[in-house]
Design an enzyme around this catalytic site. Structure first.
Site, PDB file in Angstrom:
ATOM      1  N   ARG A 176       0.806  -1.221   0.000  1.00 28.90           N
ATOM      2  CA  ARG A 176       0.000   0.000   0.000  1.00 28.90           C
ATOM      3  C   ARG A 176       0.842   1.276   0.000  1.00 28.90           C
ATOM      4  O   ARG A 176       0.430   2.303   0.530  1.00 28.90           O
ATOM      5  CB  ARG A 176      -0.950   0.012   1.205  1.00 28.90           C
ATOM      6  CG  ARG A 176      -1.989  -1.101   1.192  1.00 28.90           C
ATOM      7  CD  ARG A 176      -2.904  -1.003  -0.036  1.00 28.90           C
ATOM      8  NE  ARG A 176      -3.896  -2.077  -0.009  1.00 28.90           N
ATOM      9  CZ  ARG A 176      -3.748  -3.270  -0.572  1.00 28.90           C
ATOM     10  NH1 ARG A 176      -2.641  -3.532  -1.246  1.00 28.90           N
ATOM     11  NH2 ARG A 176      -4.680  -4.186  -0.495  1.00 28.90           N
ATOM     12  N   SER A 226     -11.294  -0.463   1.888  1.00 31.45           N
ATOM     13  CA  SER A 226     -10.672  -0.782   3.172  1.00 31.45           C
ATOM     14  C   SER A 226     -10.219   0.492   3.875  1.00 31.45           C
ATOM     15  O   SER A 226      -9.563   1.339   3.266  1.00 31.45           O
ATOM     16  CB  SER A 226      -9.467  -1.709   2.966  1.00 31.45           C
ATOM     17  OG  SER A 226      -9.881  -2.949   2.431  1.00 31.45           O
ATOM     18  N   GLU A 296      -5.592   3.350   6.159  1.00 31.49           N
ATOM     19  CA  GLU A 296      -5.154   3.320   4.769  1.00 31.49           C
ATOM     20  C   GLU A 296      -5.717   4.520   4.027  1.00 31.49           C
ATOM     21  O   GLU A 296      -5.105   5.037   3.101  1.00 31.49           O
ATOM     22  CB  GLU A 296      -5.647   2.026   4.137  1.00 31.49           C
ATOM     23  CG  GLU A 296      -5.270   1.805   2.697  1.00 31.49           C
ATOM     24  CD  GLU A 296      -5.741   0.447   2.208  1.00 31.49           C
ATOM     25  OE1 GLU A 296      -6.402   0.413   1.156  1.00 31.49           O
ATOM     26  OE2 GLU A 296      -5.469  -0.567   2.861  1.00 31.49           O
TER      27      GLU A 296
END
Length: 302
Positions: A176, A226, A296
């Site tokens: 990520r 997410s 995130e």
């Protein structure tokens, strides 16, 4: 320079209309966010370079967004200029072994077109509602695959308007994240190298993954995808569920009962609701499991 004068100046550089006091709710997948002072839609690299150079020279703040699938915009909105990298900045050139695409190209469209052309690798991306530039910047992924695996070149326009090409050896991808996030510029285009595959097999895999996504994720509500990064060797959703937080609600925001790592907008949720819920989830998960969850999602604006 007044906001209206600035809008007129930017409009002289761009083919698409520059919007004033534009609600960011319309431009994020969470459907949350206050107004952007100005919202600009560059149509090609020349327009993007001119826009960035002008903002840089005049010290005008700017924020760049793609499809708005990984951001939480504050309730008071965003000061300065928001640069939206989407249509019309989405052209693609397919060739044997891959594609050269502009940053606004959408991942699902790329995945389906690649499958139709007998190119594999992007099946995992068919359900990710993000643009290519944003996906590469954060190395988006799903089901064990990431966009970064297939990137061979990135074209970036620096904030001073200079064009820069980065070859594969200059790119660093991790979970990520990528080194592109720290570079002073905007991703303009990306080259992907994709292995040959069987169109029928790729289409079947896409169908299977989309079905799985529909079963496991709350697609009937607006969300950002997410919310938290998965801790090493674990899953944020599992930890949230262990802490008994499915269904926890603040205002119009709720931890999904279907998937713990999704916070959904039940209708009329504010950024303050989501922010408070994120903090409470972090607190409770740390209290119950000892693990500190890292968001995130990127929080921008006021």
């Amino acid at each position: 320079m007044s906001e209206t004068s600035l809008r007129d100046k930017l409009q002289s550089m761009l083919g698409e209309p520059v919007l004033q006091q534009a609600s960011m709710r319309k431009f994020t997948t969470w459907k949350i966010g206050g107004p952007a002072d100005l919202l600009a839609f560059p149509g090609d690299e020349e327009e993007l370079a001119a826009l960035l150079r002008f903002l840089w020279e005049n010290e005008i703040p700017r924020v760049v967004v793609g499809n708005g699938s990984n951001i939480l915009v504050g309730d008071k909105g965003i000061r300065g200029v928001v640069i939206k990298m989407g249509e019309p900045y989405a052209a693609c050139e397919w060739h044997e072994g891959g594609v050269s695409a502009l940053a606004g190209a959408m991942l699902p469209a790329l995945a389906h077109e690649a499958a139709a052309r007998g190119l594999s690798g992007l099946e995992f991306a068919a359900g990710i509602p993000g643009s290519l530039g944003g996906a590469v910047r954060m190395n988006a992924g799903a089901y064990g695959s990431t966009v970064g695996q297939y990137v061979t070149k990135v074209v970036m326009v620096e904030y001073n308007g200079t064009r820069r090409e980065l070859e594969a050896g200059e790119l660093e991808f991790a979970y990520r994240e990528s080194n592109l996030a720290a570079m002073p510029g905007v991703i303009s285009g990306v080259e992907l190298a994709l292995p040959l595959g069987d169109p029928q097999e790729s289409r079947a895999k896409i169908g299977e993954l989309l079905h799985l996504r529909g079963v496991k994720q709350p697609l009937e509500y607006p969300s950002c995808g997410s919310v938290f990064r998965n801790p090493q060797n674990d899953h944020a959703g599992r930890l949230i569920e262990i802490a008994g937080l499915r269904g926890m609600q603040v205002g119009g925001a709720m931890v999904s009962r279907k998937h713990g790592n999704f916070i959904i907008n039940l209708g009329g949720a504010k950024a303050a609701d989501v922010s408070a819920l994120i903090k409470e989830v972090q607190r409770r998960v740390k209290e119950v499991t000892g693990v500190e969850l890292a968001p995130e999602v990127k929080m921008i604006g006021e």
